[in-house]
Scaffold this active site. Structure first.
Site, short mmCIF file in Angstrom:
data_model
loop_
_atom_site.label_atom_id
_atom_site.label_comp_id
_atom_site.label_asym_id
_atom_site.label_seq_id
_atom_site.Cartn_x
_atom_site.Cartn_y
_atom_site.Cartn_z
N ASP A 73 15.81 7.46 2.02
CA ASP A 73 15.65 6.39 1.04
C ASP A 73 17.00 6.12 0.39
OD1 ASP A 73 14.35 4.47 -0.34
OD2 ASP A 73 13.25 5.80 -1.68
N SER B 254 2.99 8.05 -1.25
CA SER B 254 2.49 8.36 -2.59
C SER B 254 0.96 8.38 -2.56
CB SER B 254 2.99 7.33 -3.61
OG SER B 254 2.46 6.05 -3.32
N ARG C 237 0.85 -1.19 0.00
CA ARG C 237 0.00 0.00 0.00
C ARG C 237 0.89 1.24 0.00
NH1 ARG C 237 -5.23 -1.40 0.95
NH2 ARG C 237 -5.63 -3.36 2.04
N SER D 101 15.47 -3.73 0.13
CA SER D 101 14.03 -3.78 0.40
C SER D 101 13.27 -4.43 -0.75
CB SER D 101 13.51 -2.36 0.65
OG SER D 101 12.11 -2.32 0.68
#
Length: 503
Positions: free
Chosen positions: A265, A208, A204, A273
Site C-alpha cells: 500500500d 477490513s 466493499r 487510487s
C-alpha cells in the site's frame, strides 16, 4: 484458423480473465500453447478480441478437447451463448511492459506511459504476475509527485465519469485502518438533509471487516446502476451505494485485487487510487480523513503530513478542491466491528439513543461540520453546530430513512451471528490501548464482512476500568469453523492492553 466451442466454467477468477484448454486438444498441441500463455479470443475475424491467461486441464468434465473453457468474467465480456465457435490466437505482449521495466529500474514515467499501462491493464493485456511486477516496481522505487498525478489522470481517463450538473458535489474519504469508524453513514444523511449534494460511492471491504457498502447493504440495496442512481441522488441529495456497478477508474479495482493480497500500500499508489475514484465519481469538493495512531495505517505525524501535502498537490492539479484532516486513530471508533454491529451503532446515533457510541457521534459531527462549511453560505466554525442541530432534530434520521427507501429497503436484514463468546480481561485495571489491526483480524476470522452478522462487539474502550473476568468484547460468528478461528486468535492475542490498578 481452427475454431473452438465456448464452454463456460463456473469459476470466479476475481478480476482476471482465464481460459481453459484440454491437454488432449489437437489445437493445443499444434499451436504450441503453454499454461500461463496469454491468448486472444476472437468472436469475429476483425473484431476486438478478449484476452485471457491460459490454463491447461486434464479433466474433460471441465473442458473437453475441441472446447475452450472460459471463466465467469470472460463469459460476461464475450456475451456469447455456450457452444459458439471462436478463434484463438497467441496474444501480442503489451508494448507498455517496456515502461514497467523502466519503472523497476528506477526511472520516472511520463503521463503517456502511465496511460498506456492503464489502458493495457483495463483491456486485460496484463496477467496478474505482470501487474504484480508493476506494483512492486512502483513500491520499491517510489513515485515523484508528478508521477502520482500522471497515474491518477491515467486511471480516470481509462474509465467512465459521473456528471451531476452541479458545481458543488461533496465527498469524504477515510484512508482506513480503523475498525468501526462508520462515520460516512452518518455524514451523508446530515449533509443531504442540509441540501448539499453528496452522492457517496463506496467500495466493499477487501482486507477490513466491513466497508461502507457492506454495512449499508444491511439496510438497503447498494448495487444501483448509474441511470437510476442519478434520479435518486437529485431527489434525495445523497446516496450510499457500491461503486462497482459503474466503470469508475476500473484499473484501480484491478490493481487493488493484486495489491492487497501482497499487503502493499505505497503512499503514491494510495493517493492516486483515492483521488481517481473521487474525480470519476463527479466529486468537486473532498474531505480526506487520515487517522493517526500506533496501530493505524499511518503511524507517524511525519508520514501523515507527507500524505496531506501529496493529496493537496495532486488534488489542486486535477481540479478537485480538498481538505485533509488528521484524526485520532488510536483505537476503534464505535463499539461494533462488522456490518450488522456497525449498522447498529449508526442507527443508535441517528435515533439519538442514550446508549449510542459517543465517539462515533462526535467524529461524524466534526467531519460533517467541515463538509457543511464547503457551502459558501455557511461561515467557518458554524458547520459543527448545524450538523448537530440536523442530527438532534431528527432530520438526519428522516433523510436516512428516505435514502434507504429510495435505494430499496432490505426486506430480510441479516441477523447477528448465533455463535458468540465473550473475551474477558485477565486482570483488573484501566484499558490503556486497543490494537486496531488485531481487532480487525479477529472480526475477519469470525467471518466479516462476507457473513454480515459476524464480528466483534467492544464492551470497553481506552481509559475505561475493567475487573478481572469482566468481558472486554464479544465475538459473533455464524459458522463453527470461523468461530473457532476467531476464538483461537483472541486467545493468542486479545488485542487489549490493561494497566493494572492493583494486584
Amino acid at each position: 484458423m481452427p475454431k473452438l466451442k465456448l464452454r463456460p466454467v463456473a469459476i470466479d477468477t476475481y478480476r482476471e480473465n482465464v481460459a481453459y484448454l484440454h491437454r488432449g486438444c489437437t489445437f493445443y498441441r499444434s499451436e504450441g500453447f503453454q499454461a500461463l500463455n496469454k491468448i486472444e479470443i476472437h468472436k469475429e475475424e476483425n473484431g476486438q478480441p478478449v484476452i485471457a491467461v491460459l490454463n491447461i486441464v486434464d479433466d474433460a468434465n471441465i473442458t473437453a478437447p475441441g472446447e475452450l473453457g472460459i471463466s465467469e468474467q470472460v463469459f460476461e465480456q464475450l456475451n456469447l451463448p455456450p457452444g459458439t465457435a471462436v478463434t484463438v490466437k497467441h496474444a501480442t505482449p503489451p508494448v507498455s511492459l517496456d515502461a514497467v521495466h523502466d519503472k523497476i529500474n528506477g526511472e520516472a514515467l511520463s503521463h503517456e506511459q502511465y496511460l498506456k499501462i492503464a489502458q493495457d491493464i483495463v483491456e486485460n493485456r496484463y496477467s496478474k504476475i505482470e501487474i504484480a511486477a508493476f506494483l512492486v516496481g512502483c513500491a520499491e522505487t517510489g513515485f515523484e509527485r508528478d508521477e502520482v498525478l500522471y497515474l491518477t489522470r491515467a486511471m480516470v481517463e481509462t474509465g467512465d465519469r459521473l456528471e451531476w450538473g452541479e458545481s458543488l458535489v461533496a465527498d469524504k474519504h477515510c484512508i482506513g485502518g480503523i475498525p468501526g469508524n462508520r462515520t460516512t453513514m452518518l455524514i451523508v444523511p446530515i449533509v443531504a438533509a442540509h441540501g448539499m449534494l453528496m452522492p457517496k460511492t463506496s467500495s466493499r471491504a477487501i482486507t477490513s471487516p466491513a466497508g461502507t457498502a457492506d454495512t449499508m447493504e444491511v439496510l438497503a440495496r447498494v448495487d444501483l446502476l448509474p441511470d437510476s442512481l442519478r434520479s435518486l441522488v437529485h431527489r434525495e441529495r445523497g446516496c450510499l451505494v457500491w461503486g462497482g456497478t459503474a466503470r469508475l477508474a476500473p484499473v484501480d479495482d484491478i490493481l487493488i485485487a493484486v495489491e492487497r493480497p501482497l499487503s502493499m500500500d505505497s503512499p503514491g499508489q494510495m493517493v492516486a487510487s483515492i483521488l481517481a475514484k473521487k474525480v470519476a465519481a463527479g466529486s468537486t469538493r473532498l474531505l480526506v480523513d487520515i487517522p493517526l495512531g500506533p496501530t493505524a495505517k499511518v503511524r507517524s505525524r511525519r508520514e501523515a503530513l507527507y500524505l496531506r501535502k501529496l493529496f493537496e498537490y495532486v488534488g489542486d492539479r486535477i481540479g478537485l478542491e480538498l481538505e485533509v484532516i488528521i484524526t485520532d486513530g488510536s483505537q476503534p471508533i464505535g463499539r461494533g466491528i462488522g456490518p450488522v454491529l456497525e449498522t447498529r451503532d449508526v442507527m443508535q446515533v441517528l435515533e439519538r439513543k442514550p446508549n449510542a457510541p459517543l465517539d462515533l457521534r462526535e467524529k461524524a459531527l466534526q467531519l460533517a461540520g467541515r463538509i457543511l462549511e464547503f457551502d459558501p453560505d455557511v461561515r467557518g466554525g458554524e458547520g459543527y453546530h448545524i450538523a448537530r442541530d440536523i442530527l438532534d432534530s431528527g432530520r438526519a434520521l428522516a433523510k436516512m430513512d428516505a435514502i434507504i427507501e429510495a435505494q430499496g429497503k432490505n426486506p430480510d436484514p441479516p441477523l447477528l451471528g448465533r455463535l458468540h463468546h465473550a473475551i474477558s480481561s485477565p486482570v483488573s485495571g484501566i484499558v490503556s490501548a486497543i490494537d486496531n489491526q488485531q481487532m480487525a483480524s479477529i472480526a475477519r476470522l469470525a467471518g466479516a464482512p462476507l457473513d454480515k452478522g459476524a464480528g466483534v462487539d467492544l464492551h470497553r474502550k481506552t481509559g475505561e476500568h475493567v475487573e478481572a473476568g469482566e468481558p472486554l468484547y464479544t465475538i459473533y460468528a455464524a459458522f463453527p469453523a470461523d468461530y473457532e478461528f476467531a476464538l483461537d486468535a483472541a486467545r493468542q492475542n486479545n488485542g487489549y492492553s490493561v494497566k493494572k490498578t492493583h494486584e
